[in-house]
Motif scaffolding. Sequence first.
Motif, mmCIF file in Angstrom:
data_model
loop_
_atom_site.group_PDB
_atom_site.id
_atom_site.type_symbol
_atom_site.label_atom_id
_atom_site.label_comp_id
_atom_site.label_asym_id
_atom_site.label_seq_id
_atom_site.Cartn_x
_atom_site.Cartn_y
_atom_site.Cartn_z
ATOM 1 N N LYS A 1 0.806 -1.217 0.000
ATOM 2 C CA LYS A 1 0.000 0.000 0.000
ATOM 3 C C LYS A 1 0.841 1.269 0.000
ATOM 4 C CE LYS A 1 -4.155 -1.841 0.268
ATOM 5 N NZ LYS A 1 -5.080 -1.721 -0.836
ATOM 6 N N ASN B 1 -2.092 -6.640 -5.701
ATOM 7 C CA ASN B 1 -3.247 -6.023 -5.033
ATOM 8 C C ASN B 1 -3.541 -4.674 -5.687
ATOM 9 O OD1 ASN B 1 -4.044 -3.932 -2.706
ATOM 10 N ND2 ASN B 1 -4.904 -5.915 -2.208
ATOM 11 N N ASP B 2 -4.753 -4.462 -6.084
ATOM 12 C CA ASP B 2 -5.273 -3.167 -6.568
ATOM 13 C C ASP B 2 -4.706 -2.665 -7.900
ATOM 14 O OD1 ASP B 2 -6.613 -3.143 -4.177
ATOM 15 O OD2 ASP B 2 -5.511 -1.476 -3.290
ATOM 16 N N GLY C 1 -10.861 -4.971 -4.492
ATOM 17 C CA GLY C 1 -11.950 -4.915 -3.511
ATOM 18 C C GLY C 1 -13.119 -4.115 -4.061
ATOM 19 N N ASP D 1 -12.236 -0.700 -5.394
ATOM 20 C CA ASP D 1 -11.194 -0.638 -6.436
ATOM 21 C C ASP D 1 -11.844 -0.677 -7.823
ATOM 22 O OD1 ASP D 1 -9.186 -0.702 -4.446
ATOM 23 O OD2 ASP D 1 -9.421 -2.882 -4.284
#
Length: 551
Positions: free
Chosen positions: A377, A405-406, A422, A425
């Motif tokens: 992140k 992720n993302d 998620g 996103d």
Amino acid sequence: MTSVPLPPLSAALAQYRPSAAATLRFRTPSSAPGVSASSSTRARRFSVIASAREMPWPHVLTVAGSDSSAGAGIQADIKACAALGAYCSSVITAVTAQNTVGVQGIHAVPEKFVGEQLRSVLSDMSVDVVKTGMLPSAGVVKVLCESLRKFPVKALVVDPVMVSTSGDTLSGPSTLATYRDELFSMADIVTPNVKEASKLLGDVSLHTISDMCNAAESIYKLGPKYVLVKGGDMPDSSDAIDVLFDGKEFTELRGLRIKTRNTHGTGCTLASCIAAELAKGATMLHAVQAAKKFVESALYHSKDLVIGNGPQGPFDHHFELKSPSYKMGSLQKFNPDDLFLYAVTDSGMNKKWGRSIKDAVKAAIEGGATIVQLREKDAETREFLEAAKACVEICKSSGVPLLINDRVDVALACDADGVHVGQSDMPAWEVRRLLGPGKIIGVSCKTPAQAEQAWKDGADYIGCGGVFPTTTKANNPTLGFEGLRTVCLASKLPVVAIGGINAGNAGSVMELGLPNLKGVAVVSALFDRERVAAETRNLRSILMKNAYSRS
Ligand SMILES: Cc1ncc(COP(=O)(O)OP(=O)(O)O)c(N)n1
Ligand SMILES: Cc1nc(C(=O)O)sc1CCOP(=O)(O)O
Ligand SMILES: [Mg+2]
């Protein structure tokens, strides 16, 4: 209108595998027709035939024209059905001389002889679904309708072929009228493209999705149970959007628009795939989704193929046979069992313990992680990309999938195996559009509605949590076992549990015994520890004990 992008390649491919119920039984040589047989051989022959009846092969009969170039028509239908695990018999209505340039000649088979072929097949073989392609005359349409009244089948798929992809006319106005007046009312689905829909409705102009919906509604009034208006020819869209209408609801089906000259036979293939999926027992929506996915994947894998010198080439229906995963014995890019021990990194934690992302991933794989996600992140993009590229190398050499992720941009740049997103996103269908059919997409879901949407959007798996309270993700609601169970039961996709899972409670998660709960995803229990490999190994052995005690 509901918007339903396609299911992922792996999910679709999983459906293409012939089920156990579809395993062909071959006659032994001694029981071949025409060979004189002893009574024991005769008995054996009878039992072979009897058991074949108990275990039928999903059977599609195509009633269509032969295409000498084998890209469309009967030849495409047989290849498509074979690729999807259905048997395909054929009644030939016309023989065409054609190639990648166009149609040079058409020789219609006499109507009486079309009827004779229909009687031969339908009176003997257990046909599940009839699919129609080129029906060159009103007489042939009438003969078909009579045969279907005499020998009913489970479903009728009508592809109202009127004009070839090269623009040549394949059936005239009187045939159109008979389609409308006699055949459509018997059809489960009619699958016109926009040009055919326009012709069927007296040359109305169709330019927008709303026009396609109106056309679907008008054709529906002619009697079929479903109408699929295919928008592949519509301009100004990066997606190929089709509209499915069931008399009540319009469903917009998005697919990737693949840039290729090799589109000859897409309509025949799509209709045959729908027929094959229906023969295998799928619902109409699933059949259409799987069919679209197959055509999209076939076009994607054949986009650079060169067969013939004309503007419209054929594509490869058996592209899966060439994929490395098929050669290794697996048809799927994504194996849900890979979710067993899902290691999700956290740069803050690894920094705290003086480890690089790369070393953390290496250690997790050494300890037996079955899939890895880089969840960084706070990392700067350039630093993250460099680390991701190094991790891709490590994961590739270990055969462990690596997801990002993302960050779809980072996943594309490092050629990761996929992305996890998620609810806040980028939507999964958009991720699929960007990544293409071959990548893995995971979606975080906390409710059955989100799980349903993830499936519609083309995700491969669901991450469901927080099962327990966690400090790794701020303000994360805790669902508990009941929340996890509710999502799993509602999900058509495999699920991995996440949130506060560690060696002390992982066993209790897996003991829930939910069939599609494939494993646990863990951050702090692996990476907020000194010895990542040892922690991973320990967690894996706990999961393994649980898996063995359940089997
Ligand atoms: C396997 C898995 N499941 C869930 C999540 C959470 O994703 P998201 O809701 O997007 O939250 P962030 O991880 O982005 O904070 C996940 N990462 N992995
Ligand atoms: C990243 C994430 N997603 C969650 C969700 O519920 O979707 S919980 C979570 C954090 C999981 O970390 P730990 O294993 O340290 O509890
Ligand atoms: Mg996210």
